[in-house]
Design a protein around this motif. Structure first.
Motif, short mmCIF file in Angstrom:
data_model
loop_
_atom_site.label_atom_id
_atom_site.label_comp_id
_atom_site.label_asym_id
_atom_site.label_seq_id
_atom_site.Cartn_x
_atom_site.Cartn_y
_atom_site.Cartn_z
N GLU A 221 12.00 56.37 24.00
CA GLU A 221 13.27 56.58 24.70
C GLU A 221 13.26 57.90 25.46
O GLU A 221 13.69 57.97 26.62
CB GLU A 221 14.43 56.53 23.71
CG GLU A 221 14.67 55.15 23.11
CD GLU A 221 15.66 55.16 21.95
OE1 GLU A 221 16.21 54.09 21.64
OE2 GLU A 221 15.88 56.25 21.36
N TRP A 222 12.78 58.94 24.81
CA TRP A 222 12.77 60.27 25.43
C TRP A 222 11.88 60.27 26.67
O TRP A 222 12.29 60.77 27.73
CB TRP A 222 12.29 61.30 24.42
CG TRP A 222 12.14 62.69 24.96
CD1 TRP A 222 10.99 63.38 25.15
CD2 TRP A 222 13.19 63.56 25.39
NE1 TRP A 222 11.23 64.62 25.66
CE2 TRP A 222 12.60 64.76 25.82
CE3 TRP A 222 14.57 63.43 25.44
CZ2 TRP A 222 13.33 65.83 26.31
CZ3 TRP A 222 15.31 64.51 25.93
CH2 TRP A 222 14.69 65.69 26.35
N ILE A 223 10.69 59.72 26.57
CA ILE A 223 9.77 59.68 27.71
C ILE A 223 10.38 58.88 28.85
O ILE A 223 10.33 59.27 30.02
CB ILE A 223 8.42 59.07 27.29
CG1 ILE A 223 7.72 59.99 26.28
CG2 ILE A 223 7.53 58.83 28.50
CD1 ILE A 223 6.50 59.37 25.62
N THR A 224 11.01 57.76 28.51
CA THR A 224 11.61 56.90 29.53
C THR A 224 12.79 57.59 30.21
O THR A 224 12.95 57.52 31.44
CB THR A 224 12.07 55.57 28.91
OG1 THR A 224 10.96 54.94 28.26
CG2 THR A 224 12.63 54.64 29.96
N LEU A 225 13.61 58.27 29.45
CA LEU A 225 14.75 58.97 30.03
C LEU A 225 14.30 60.08 30.97
O LEU A 225 14.90 60.30 32.03
CB LEU A 225 15.63 59.54 28.92
CG LEU A 225 16.44 58.51 28.12
CD1 LEU A 225 17.08 59.17 26.90
CD2 LEU A 225 17.51 57.86 28.99
N ARG A 229 14.98 60.22 35.20
CA ARG A 229 15.55 61.35 35.95
C ARG A 229 14.57 61.92 36.97
O ARG A 229 14.89 62.87 37.68
CB ARG A 229 15.95 62.46 34.98
CG ARG A 229 17.11 62.09 34.07
CD ARG A 229 17.49 63.25 33.19
NE ARG A 229 17.86 64.44 33.96
CZ ARG A 229 18.05 65.64 33.43
NH1 ARG A 229 17.89 65.82 32.13
NH2 ARG A 229 18.41 66.65 34.18
N GLY A 230 13.38 61.36 37.04
CA GLY A 230 12.39 61.85 37.99
C GLY A 230 11.58 63.01 37.48
O GLY A 230 10.78 63.59 38.22
N GLU A 231 11.73 63.37 36.19
CA GLU A 231 10.99 64.50 35.62
C GLU A 231 9.68 63.99 35.04
O GLU A 231 9.44 64.03 33.84
CB GLU A 231 11.85 65.19 34.56
CG GLU A 231 13.15 65.73 35.11
CD GLU A 231 13.99 66.42 34.06
OE1 GLU A 231 13.42 66.94 33.07
OE2 GLU A 231 15.22 66.44 34.21
N VAL A 232 8.79 63.53 35.93
CA VAL A 232 7.58 62.87 35.47
C VAL A 232 6.61 63.85 34.81
O VAL A 232 5.87 63.48 33.89
CB VAL A 232 6.89 62.12 36.64
CG1 VAL A 232 7.72 60.93 37.07
CG2 VAL A 232 6.63 63.04 37.82
N GLU A 233 6.58 65.10 35.26
CA GLU A 233 5.67 66.06 34.64
C GLU A 233 6.07 66.30 33.18
O GLU A 233 5.20 66.36 32.30
CB GLU A 233 5.66 67.36 35.44
CG GLU A 233 5.01 67.21 36.81
CD GLU A 233 5.13 68.46 37.65
OE1 GLU A 233 4.09 69.08 37.94
OE2 GLU A 233 6.28 68.82 38.01
N ARG A 234 7.36 66.41 32.91
CA ARG A 234 7.82 66.56 31.53
C ARG A 234 7.53 65.28 30.73
O ARG A 234 7.22 65.34 29.55
CB ARG A 234 9.31 66.87 31.51
CG ARG A 234 9.68 68.25 32.03
CD ARG A 234 11.18 68.49 31.90
NE ARG A 234 11.61 68.50 30.51
CZ ARG A 234 12.88 68.43 30.13
NH1 ARG A 234 13.85 68.30 31.04
NH2 ARG A 234 13.19 68.47 28.85
N ALA A 235 7.66 64.13 31.40
CA ALA A 235 7.37 62.88 30.72
C ALA A 235 5.90 62.81 30.30
O ALA A 235 5.57 62.36 29.19
CB ALA A 235 7.72 61.70 31.62
N PHE A 236 4.99 63.29 31.16
CA PHE A 236 3.57 63.30 30.81
C PHE A 236 3.32 64.23 29.62
O PHE A 236 2.53 63.90 28.73
CB PHE A 236 2.74 63.74 32.02
CG PHE A 236 2.27 62.59 32.88
CD1 PHE A 236 0.99 62.09 32.75
CD2 PHE A 236 3.11 62.02 33.81
CE1 PHE A 236 0.54 61.05 33.54
CE2 PHE A 236 2.70 60.97 34.60
CZ PHE A 236 1.41 60.48 34.47
#
Length: 598
Positions: A221-225, A229-236
């Motif tokens: 859920e956290w990675i998807t959220l 929001r477009g924060e792909v670097e944080r998602a990685f």
């Protein structure tokens, strides 16, 4: 963490996220409603449970192109026995549900991606000479599938079809593995963003910081959220995957923007790669990011997958490198060798459309395929109203309110005829006379004109017309017949001037062609391209049986139209352009008619 930094769950009815935008959500909502109708699911399940796997395939529009006895002779009894066991548990309707669809940049018609050979199981890995395969249609002119057995060359360019290895994704076709869908998409005791009974999680129940790997559902859920929001670097970073950008091959494009628009499920990537490795499917992979976004300029951008056991490598050894690959045409022009990596099939890395549609409020859990619903929401009870689970069946034409000369009136189709409930017979005759003399028809009487032309009409009526055409395009013969029986008018035209006869190659023409002709549909009606139903049947790859039926019904063979390549061509030239050797009988007939005319 501040409120601004906390990703939130979208409100029901809104877009779930930027990658799953309104256009893509609409496309998948139509797919889930029409591509695998409820009658198909129920009939295929009934035949499968009775031990009739061939009957299940027939119900799901799948042609079987092999014989078990021949398999036993050529590949041995052990492989034939394993194959037969798999076929008894094959759910062809579930497979059709999960097949790749044309994305919005290619089509708005939700058709199955054509020209794919998908390996469902390999019985002699790594040779791949004894494999069970599903073959998608040649084009979008029909949606029948073919089940084959034989050899493939996955990841090569030896055939004109794209060959994909789904043998490590048995949950999309084997009922013994269907329950694995939950775990394959980040779930455990519940699906991400939902409770076990299918009710959505409240915003205050979602993570506000990285929960770590010990809670995989909340981590998903956290990675998807973050991605939403477009924060792909944080998602990685949260997914513990290293991200690099090949500056030399970025071609002035913001590749992070490509990732923001992609449907990549980062939390799936590592476990799916491990599963592939356990199955012995190890290749140099790339994720075809560009194929899943709507921007043409990003079409050939990919993310190369690199894995290493080096503990000092960022991302625990898993790295994605973004860059642009040359197109096949560019490689041929420059004499470059083929790409060293092969595309990782999206069944292993993309978001599940069903969960995205549920998050966006476009579906309810009870609209899903029953096996998908049971897998994702194991604690969900049967609907309280007793209705069946699955895509809804068509209903009778609704009564629609229309603004007519300043007041609201009611119109509806009954028995295929438009009824204006608030007008007298004298008023109807007066409007017909006005139209005959070239006057402008408005209000209730303009509805019929909009239904049979490309003009404007009320939204509710457009929805009704669109359902009729969607069911035709997806080959839902029983659904179309039911709509006609309920009183829907078959004389509709869509926004491109297409009639139901133009789509006769998609359905069982033996049942629908006589019905449509009896209703008065015109065999020579032209769409906006100037194509008649016969011309379109030849151009779009309808079967020879459909073409013969149209000709036997009286369709003219001296028609012509514009096609690419070729320009404005006649029917005989079109047969040659499309290489329709199955239509030699028609060329002979056209030639004979030409001789008689001279």
């Amino acid at each position: 963490m501040s409120k601004r930094d906390t990703p939130v769950q979208p409100k029901p009815g809104t877009n779930a996220c930027a990658p799953f935008d309104r256009e893509r959500a609409g496309m998948w909502a139509r797919t889930r409603r029409y591509a695998v109708p409820r009658w198909m699911i129920e009939e295929a399940a009934e035949r499968r449970l009775a031990g009739d796997w061939r009957g299940a395939c027939a119900a799901a529009g799948v042609d079987v192109a092999f014989d078990l006895a021949e398999v036993a002779r050529q590949d041995g009894p052990a492989i034939a026995e394993a194959l037969e066991d798999d076929l008894r548990h094959l759910a062809p309707d579930l497979l059709r549900w999960h097949l790749p669809r044309l994305e919005p940049q290619w089509s708005t018609q939700t058709m199955i991606t054509p020209r794919r050979v998908i390996v469902l199981r390999a019985y002699d890995r790594p040779r791949l000479r004894a494999t069970l395969q599903i073959v998608t249609p040649e084009g979008v002119g029909g949606q029948r599938l073919t089940l084959r057995f034989g050899s493939v060359a996955v990841g090569t360019a030896k055939t004109s079809r794209t060959e994909l290895d789904w043998s490590a994704a048995r949950h999309v076709w084997d009922v013994r593995h269907a329950h694995e869908l939950l775990a394959r998409h980040g779930g455990l005791d519940r699906a991400p963003f939902f409770n076990a009974d299918g009710t959505p999680r409240r915003p205050d129940q979602l993570p506000t910081e990285n929960p770590g790997p010990d809670d995989p559902v909340r981590l998903a859920e956290w990675i998807t959220l973050l991605h939403d929001r477009g924060e792909v670097e944080r998602a990685f970073v949260a997914a513990n995957v290293a991200l690099e950008i090949d500056e030399a091959r970025r071609h002035g494009v913001d590749l992070l923007d490509a990732l923001r628009s992609s449907v990549l499920a980062l939390h799936r990537l590592r476990p799916e790669l491990r599963r592939l490795a356990r199955e012995g499917i190890v290749r140099n992979w790339h994720v075809p990011i560009g194929e899943q976004v709507t921007h043409w300029v990003l079409r050939y951008f990919v993310a190369t997958v690199e894995q290493t056991d080096d503990p000092t490598c960022p991302g625990d050894g898993l790295r994605l490198t973004l860059h642009r690959e040359m197109s096949p045409a560019e490689r041929r022009r420059q004499g470059r060798p083929a790409v060293a990596t092969v595309p990782l099939p999206d069944v292993y890395w993309r978001r599940l459309p069903d969960l995205e549609l549920l998050r966006a409020g476009r579906l309810t859990p009870d609209d899903l395929h029953p096996l998908v619903r049971s897998a994702l929401f194991p604690a969900r009870d049967a609907p309280r109203d007793g209705r069946p689970i699955g895509p809804p069946d068509p209903g009778p034409p609704p009564v629609i309110r229309v603004r007519c000369r300043g007041v609201w009136h009611r119109v509806s189709y009954q028995g295929g005829v438009l009824h204006t409930h608030d007008h007298t017979e004298e008023e109807r005759r007066r409007e017909q006379a006005l139209k005959a003399f070239g006057g402008k028809v408005v209000g209730c009487f303009a509805v019929r004109q909009g239904w049979t032309s490309t003009g404007r009409m009320p939204r509710a009526l457009r929805v009704q017309r669109n359902e009729l055409f969607h069911r035709m395009r997806h080959g839902d013969t029983p659904g179309v017949l039911r709509m006609l029986d309920l009183g829907h008018d078959p004389h509709a035209r869509d926004g491109e001037g297409t009639t139901l006869l133009h789509l006769i190659g998609h359905v069982d023409h033996r049942l629908l062609l006589p019905r449509l002709l009896a209703a008065g549909l015109d065999l020579e009606a032209s769409d906006e391209r100037g194509h008649t139903p016969l011309f379109r049947a030849v151009a779009w790859g309808a079967s020879a049986d459909v073409v013969r039926a149209l000709v036997d019904a009286g369709a003219r063979t001296d028609v012509h139209g514009y096609v690419y390549p070729g320009g404005d061509v006649n029917l005989a030239e079109l047969i040659d352009i499309r290489r329709r050797r199955d239509l030699d009988f028609l060329k002979v007939r056209i030639a004979a008619q030409g001789e008689r005319n001279t």
